[in-house]
Design a protein around this motif. Sequence first.
Motif, PDB file in Angstrom:
ATOM      1  N   GLY A 178      53.946  39.784  55.664  1.00 46.07           N
ATOM      2  CA  GLY A 178      53.693  38.357  55.551  1.00 46.07           C
ATOM      3  C   GLY A 178      53.864  37.807  54.142  1.00 46.07           C
ATOM      4  N   LEU A 179      54.144  38.660  53.170  1.00 50.74           N
ATOM      5  CA  LEU A 179      54.337  38.191  51.796  1.00 50.74           C
ATOM      6  C   LEU A 179      55.668  37.466  51.648  1.00 50.74           C
ATOM      7  N   HIS A 180      55.752  36.645  50.618  1.00 51.55           N
ATOM      8  CA  HIS A 180      57.025  35.994  50.269  1.00 51.55           C
ATOM      9  C   HIS A 180      57.833  37.000  49.456  1.00 51.55           C
ATOM     10  N   LEU A 181      58.491  37.887  50.193  1.00 55.97           N
ATOM     11  CA  LEU A 181      59.090  39.066  49.567  1.00 55.97           C
ATOM     12  C   LEU A 181      60.252  38.720  48.639  1.00 55.97           C
ATOM     13  N   GLU A 182      61.081  37.753  49.020  1.00 55.98           N
ATOM     14  CA  GLU A 182      62.216  37.401  48.163  1.00 55.98           C
ATOM     15  C   GLU A 182      61.729  36.805  46.847  1.00 55.98           C
ATOM     16  N   ASP A 183      60.688  35.988  46.917  1.00 52.25           N
ATOM     17  CA  ASP A 183      60.108  35.437  45.681  1.00 52.25           C
ATOM     18  C   ASP A 183      59.538  36.553  44.818  1.00 52.25           C
ATOM     19  N   LEU A 184      58.898  37.528  45.455  1.00 53.91           N
ATOM     20  CA  LEU A 184      58.320  38.645  44.708  1.00 53.91           C
ATOM     21  C   LEU A 184      59.418  39.450  44.012  1.00 53.91           C
ATOM     22  N   ALA A 185      60.538  39.619  44.686  1.00 55.93           N
ATOM     23  CA  ALA A 185      61.659  40.355  44.085  1.00 55.93           C
ATOM     24  C   ALA A 185      62.225  39.616  42.876  1.00 55.93           C
ATOM     25  N   VAL A 186      62.360  38.293  42.990  1.00 54.71           N
ATOM     26  CA  VAL A 186      62.851  37.500  41.862  1.00 54.71           C
ATOM     27  C   VAL A 186      61.915  37.638  40.666  1.00 54.71           C
ATOM     28  N   CYS A 187      60.624  37.593  40.913  1.00 48.62           N
ATOM     29  CA  CYS A 187      59.649  37.736  39.826  1.00 48.62           C
ATOM     30  C   CYS A 187      59.756  39.111  39.173  1.00 48.62           C
ATOM     31  N   CYS A 188      59.937  40.132  39.976  1.00 42.80           N
ATOM     32  CA  CYS A 188      60.111  41.480  39.419  1.00 42.80           C
ATOM     33  C   CYS A 188      61.334  41.528  38.503  1.00 42.80           C
ATOM     34  N   ALA A 189      62.415  40.905  38.937  1.00 41.34           N
ATOM     35  CA  ALA A 189      63.643  40.902  38.145  1.00 41.34           C
ATOM     36  C   ALA A 189      63.467  40.096  36.863  1.00 41.34           C
ATOM     37  N   CYS A 190      62.798  38.960  36.957  1.00 36.88           N
ATOM     38  CA  CYS A 190      62.555  38.141  35.758  1.00 36.88           C
ATOM     39  C   CYS A 190      61.678  38.897  34.758  1.00 36.88           C
ATOM     40  N   PHE A 234      54.234  36.227  35.265  1.00 36.85           N
ATOM     41  CA  PHE A 234      54.626  36.593  36.630  1.00 36.85           C
ATOM     42  C   PHE A 234      53.765  37.721  37.200  1.00 36.85           C
ATOM     43  N   ARG A 235      53.098  38.473  36.345  1.00 38.94           N
ATOM     44  CA  ARG A 235      52.295  39.585  36.873  1.00 38.94           C
ATOM     45  C   ARG A 235      51.137  39.092  37.734  1.00 38.94           C
ATOM     46  N   TYR A 236      50.817  37.783  37.633  1.00 36.99           N
ATOM     47  CA  TYR A 236      49.744  37.220  38.456  1.00 36.99           C
ATOM     48  C   TYR A 236      50.269  36.680  39.785  1.00 36.99           C
ATOM     49  N   PHE A 237      51.580  36.734  39.979  1.00 35.61           N
ATOM     50  CA  PHE A 237      52.133  36.304  41.261  1.00 35.61           C
ATOM     51  C   PHE A 237      52.174  37.509  42.199  1.00 35.61           C
ATOM     52  N   HIS A 238      51.493  37.389  43.348  1.00 36.31           N
ATOM     53  CA  HIS A 238      51.400  38.518  44.272  1.00 36.31           C
ATOM     54  C   HIS A 238      52.088  38.255  45.606  1.00 36.31           C
ATOM     55  N   GLY A 239      52.754  37.099  45.732  1.00 39.46           N
ATOM     56  CA  GLY A 239      53.545  36.858  46.926  1.00 39.46           C
ATOM     57  C   GLY A 239      52.795  36.301  48.114  1.00 39.46           C
ATOM     58  N   ARG A 240      51.499  36.032  47.963  1.00 36.61           N
ATOM     59  CA  ARG A 240      50.758  35.515  49.119  1.00 36.61           C
ATOM     60  C   ARG A 240      51.135  34.067  49.419  1.00 36.61           C
TER      61      ARG A 240
END
Length: 284
Positions: free
Chosen positions: A50-62, A119-125
Motif C-alpha cells: 500500500g505504500l507509494h512505492l514509486e515516490d519512495l524509489a525517487v526519494c532513494c535516488a535523490c 527525504f529520510r523522513y519520507f516513508h511512503g505512507r
Amino acid sequence: MKPIPQALVERLYRDAKADRWSVPVERFAAALQASADKASPADLVAYLKGLHLEDLAVCCACMAGDERAWDHFIREHRPVLYRAADALRPGGGARDLADSLYADLYGLQERDGERRSLFRYFHGRSSLATWLRAVLAQRVVDVVRVERRLDPLPEEEGELPAASPAASSADPDRPRYGALIQLALKATLAALGARDRLRVACYYAQELTLAETGRVLKEHEATVSRQLAKTRRTIRAGMERYLREEGALNADQIARCFEYVLEDVGPLDLGGIFRKDSASDRSI
C-alpha cells in the motif's frame, strides 16, 4: 520488526520501477524496512504493497544524488510546491521557503559518511506531493510564529511613554558596528571563488530566481540552492572571523552586530558592493 523477506523486497522493487533510477536493491530495502519499523504494521505485506512505492524509489535516488532523479523531482514537484506556497501565502511570500527546501532535501550535513537528507523522513505512507505540502506548511507556520514573537506588544493608551529616538539608538557603538559589518561582508565576498561570487551576485544582488541563476551558471537549480546554502554559511563564518580579528570585537559585540543588521533596513547592500567591485573585478 523482522527483516523483510528478500523475495518481497525484489517484488516491491519491480513495482516501484526503482531500476530506472539505478537505486540499489539494498538501499530500497532499507527504506522499506525503515517505513515498516516506524509503523509496526500487523499485516506487513499489505502495508508494504500500500505504500507509494514509486515516490519512495525517487526519494532513494535523490538521496543518493542521482541527477536524473533530481531532474524528475524538480520537474514534477516544483509546481506542487509553488502552488502550495501561493495557497499558504498569496502573493509569493512563501516561494522562497519552497525554494529553500531543496538544500535540506539534498542534505548538506553528513553523518557517518552519509548526507542527512530531509527525504529520510519520507516513508511512503502518503504521496510525495502530500508530504512536501505538509513539510512546507510546517515551515510557513514556523516563520509566522517567529514573526509574531518579534511583533511589538500592544500598549495600553497612556500606559507607557513613546520611546524617544535617542532611546532606540542608545548604543554609541552602533554606527561603528554598521561600518565594520559592511567591511566584513565586502572582505568575505572578495575571498569567495569567482563562481560562488557570481552565484551570490545573480541571486541576491540581481534578484534572479534559482532557475535563472542556474541558466547563467549552467547548473541545475537544485545545485544552485545547495551551493547558495553552503556559501551563506561560509559568508557568515568569514564575517565573524573578520569582526573578531580585524575589528577586535568579542563574541557579544559580534552578536550585537548581526542583531543590528536584522533590525535595520538593508544595511548589507549586496548590490552596491558588487557594483563597486565590478569595474575592477570582471570575474563576476
